[in-house]
Design an enzyme around this catalytic site. Structure first.
Site, PDB file in Angstrom:
ATOM      1  N   LYS A 164      64.499 -43.805 -12.334  1.00 31.90           N
ATOM      2  CA  LYS A 164      65.245 -42.708 -12.968  1.00 31.90           C
ATOM      3  C   LYS A 164      64.491 -42.178 -14.188  1.00 31.90           C
ATOM      4  O   LYS A 164      64.340 -40.961 -14.357  1.00 31.90           O
ATOM      5  CB  LYS A 164      66.641 -43.202 -13.400  1.00 31.90           C
ATOM      6  CG  LYS A 164      67.567 -43.460 -12.222  1.00 31.90           C
ATOM      7  CD  LYS A 164      68.829 -44.196 -12.648  1.00 31.90           C
ATOM      8  CE  LYS A 164      69.643 -44.601 -11.429  1.00 31.90           C
ATOM      9  NZ  LYS A 164      70.790 -45.439 -11.753  1.00 31.90           N
ATOM     10  N   GLN A 172      73.330 -49.042 -16.664  1.00 31.65           N
ATOM     11  CA  GLN A 172      73.083 -49.501 -15.294  1.00 31.65           C
ATOM     12  C   GLN A 172      73.995 -50.684 -14.949  1.00 31.65           C
ATOM     13  O   GLN A 172      74.071 -51.654 -15.695  1.00 31.65           O
ATOM     14  CB  GLN A 172      71.598 -49.899 -15.150  1.00 31.65           C
ATOM     15  CG  GLN A 172      71.190 -50.317 -13.757  1.00 31.65           C
ATOM     16  CD  GLN A 172      71.182 -49.164 -12.746  1.00 31.65           C
ATOM     17  OE1 GLN A 172      70.851 -48.040 -13.075  1.00 31.65           O
ATOM     18  NE2 GLN A 172      71.556 -49.459 -11.519  1.00 31.65           N
ATOM     19  N   ASP A 211      76.706 -40.376 -15.029  1.00 28.95           N
ATOM     20  CA  ASP A 211      76.944 -41.125 -13.788  1.00 28.95           C
ATOM     21  C   ASP A 211      78.278 -40.708 -13.160  1.00 28.95           C
ATOM     22  O   ASP A 211      78.528 -41.004 -11.993  1.00 28.95           O
ATOM     23  CB  ASP A 211      76.990 -42.635 -14.081  1.00 28.95           C
ATOM     24  CG  ASP A 211      75.732 -43.355 -13.628  1.00 28.95           C
ATOM     25  OD1 ASP A 211      74.988 -42.791 -12.800  1.00 28.95           O
ATOM     26  OD2 ASP A 211      75.503 -44.489 -14.089  1.00 28.95           O
TER      27      ASP A 211
END
Ligand code: NAP
Length: 292
Positions: free
Chosen positions: A52, A96, A119
């Site tokens: 990412k 994450q 997200d």
């Protein structure tokens, strides 16, 4: 049959994003900045977060990897989230998952400012999604919507069967496909491990989305001719002919199902590459929402 080429589509989108960033730079406007928080040293998470951050840099975004020890306390991580919420330089950030067991993931997700939640996991963003209001969509479902759009696939009035009901893929996808929008306006059936008559349902489906993590689960006898198939599954399957000793396999028995499908995603190279670009699209959007 047409392949839904996520790899190529994601390249095109990256190019578009790179141009948008370049344009902003030329006008002296801020460059989008994504921060990624990684706790601990889980191999899979390290790879995902690394990809990412790298993808952001390649297209001219700023990106910062914040790598924290797995001994960090919940309070310390909450303090870091708060710091990022208030950092004007950071447009959007992700923490994450999974997190170490001593940290409550829900608490951390709730602490993220919904305006920076690229997200799309915060309940505010999930609520906005249900209400069809502006907000951030979770990356993998957003990537699939983008594939429907780019390949101009008709979804209105179609029967869409989603297999798997995770909070990050199956459930949001079922909501998105049923919304009064394009892509959407489908009649949706959400299925899971307790579904009794799965084959009966998939045989009626015009669109099938699989997100279960069971290699080659969906076979040709379970689908009708002309079906559109999106395969989210990613499972490592032993393969001694490969250098790494394994290959990445989807939930769909690609060879046989492709013969009946009108559109189908390969694995790898289908939904996967679209997930990362969705995150970058969300980051650009975050900057615009926060009017910087
Ligand atoms: P998950 O949390 O792993 O849950 C699996 C889902 O599949 C559950 O809802 C489960 O039902 C359902 N399921 C399991 N066996 C089934 C069966 N025999 N019939 C019908 N449903 C069944 O889901 P996830 O996190 O969405 O991950 C699914 C797969 O997608 C994994 O391979 C993951 O690696 C991959 N993935 C890929 C991307 C990408 O970017 N391409 C992103 C995220 C995930 P119950 O709820 O009843 O247990």
């Amino acid at each position: 049959m047409q392949i839904l080429d996520g790899k190529e589509t994601s390249k095109t989108i990256r190019q578009e994003l790179a141009e948008a960033v370049q344009e902003r730079k030329e006008k002296g406007q801020k460059t989008p900045h994504l921060a990624a928080v990684l706790v601990g040293n889980d191999g899979g998470s390290l790879t995902y977060v690394g990809a990412k951050v790298k993808a952001c840099k390649e297209i001219g975004f700023e990106s910062t990897l914040i790598h924290l020890e797995d001994t960090i306390t919940e309070e310390e991580l909450l303090a870091k989230v708060n710091e990022l919420n208030n950092d004007k330089e950071i447009d959007g950030f992700i923490v994450q998952l999974p997190l170490p067991k001593h940290i409550d993931e829900k608490k951390i997700t709730l602490a993220i400012d919904p305006k920076k939640d690229v997200d799309g996991f915060h309940p505010t963003n999930l609520g906005n999604m249900v209400l069809n209001l502006p907000g951030f969509l979770p990356a993998t479902p957003a990537g699939m919507l983008e594939l429907f759009k780019r390949y101009e696939i008709e979804t209105s009035g179609k029967h869409c069967v989603v297999i798997g009901r995770s909070h990050i893929v199956g459930s949001p996808m079922s909501i998105l496909m049923g919304r009064s929008a394009y892509p959407g306006n489908s009649t949706v059936t959400l299925t899971h491990s307790r579904t009794k008559n799965l084959k009966e349902l998939t045989l009626q489906a015009d669109i099938i989305i699989t997100a279960i993590g069971k290699p080659n689960f969906l076979t040709a006898d379970m689908v009708k001719n002309g079906v559109v198939v999106m395969d989210v599954g990613i499972t490592r399957v032993e393969d001694t002919t490969k250098k790494k000793g394994y290959k990445i396999t989807g939930d769909v028995d690609f060879e046989s199902v492709a013969e009946k499908a009108s559109f189908i995603t390969p694995v790898p190279g289908g939904v996967g590459p679209m997930t990362i670009v969705s995150l970058m699209m969300n980051t650009l959007k975050a900057m615009e929402i926060n009017q910087r």
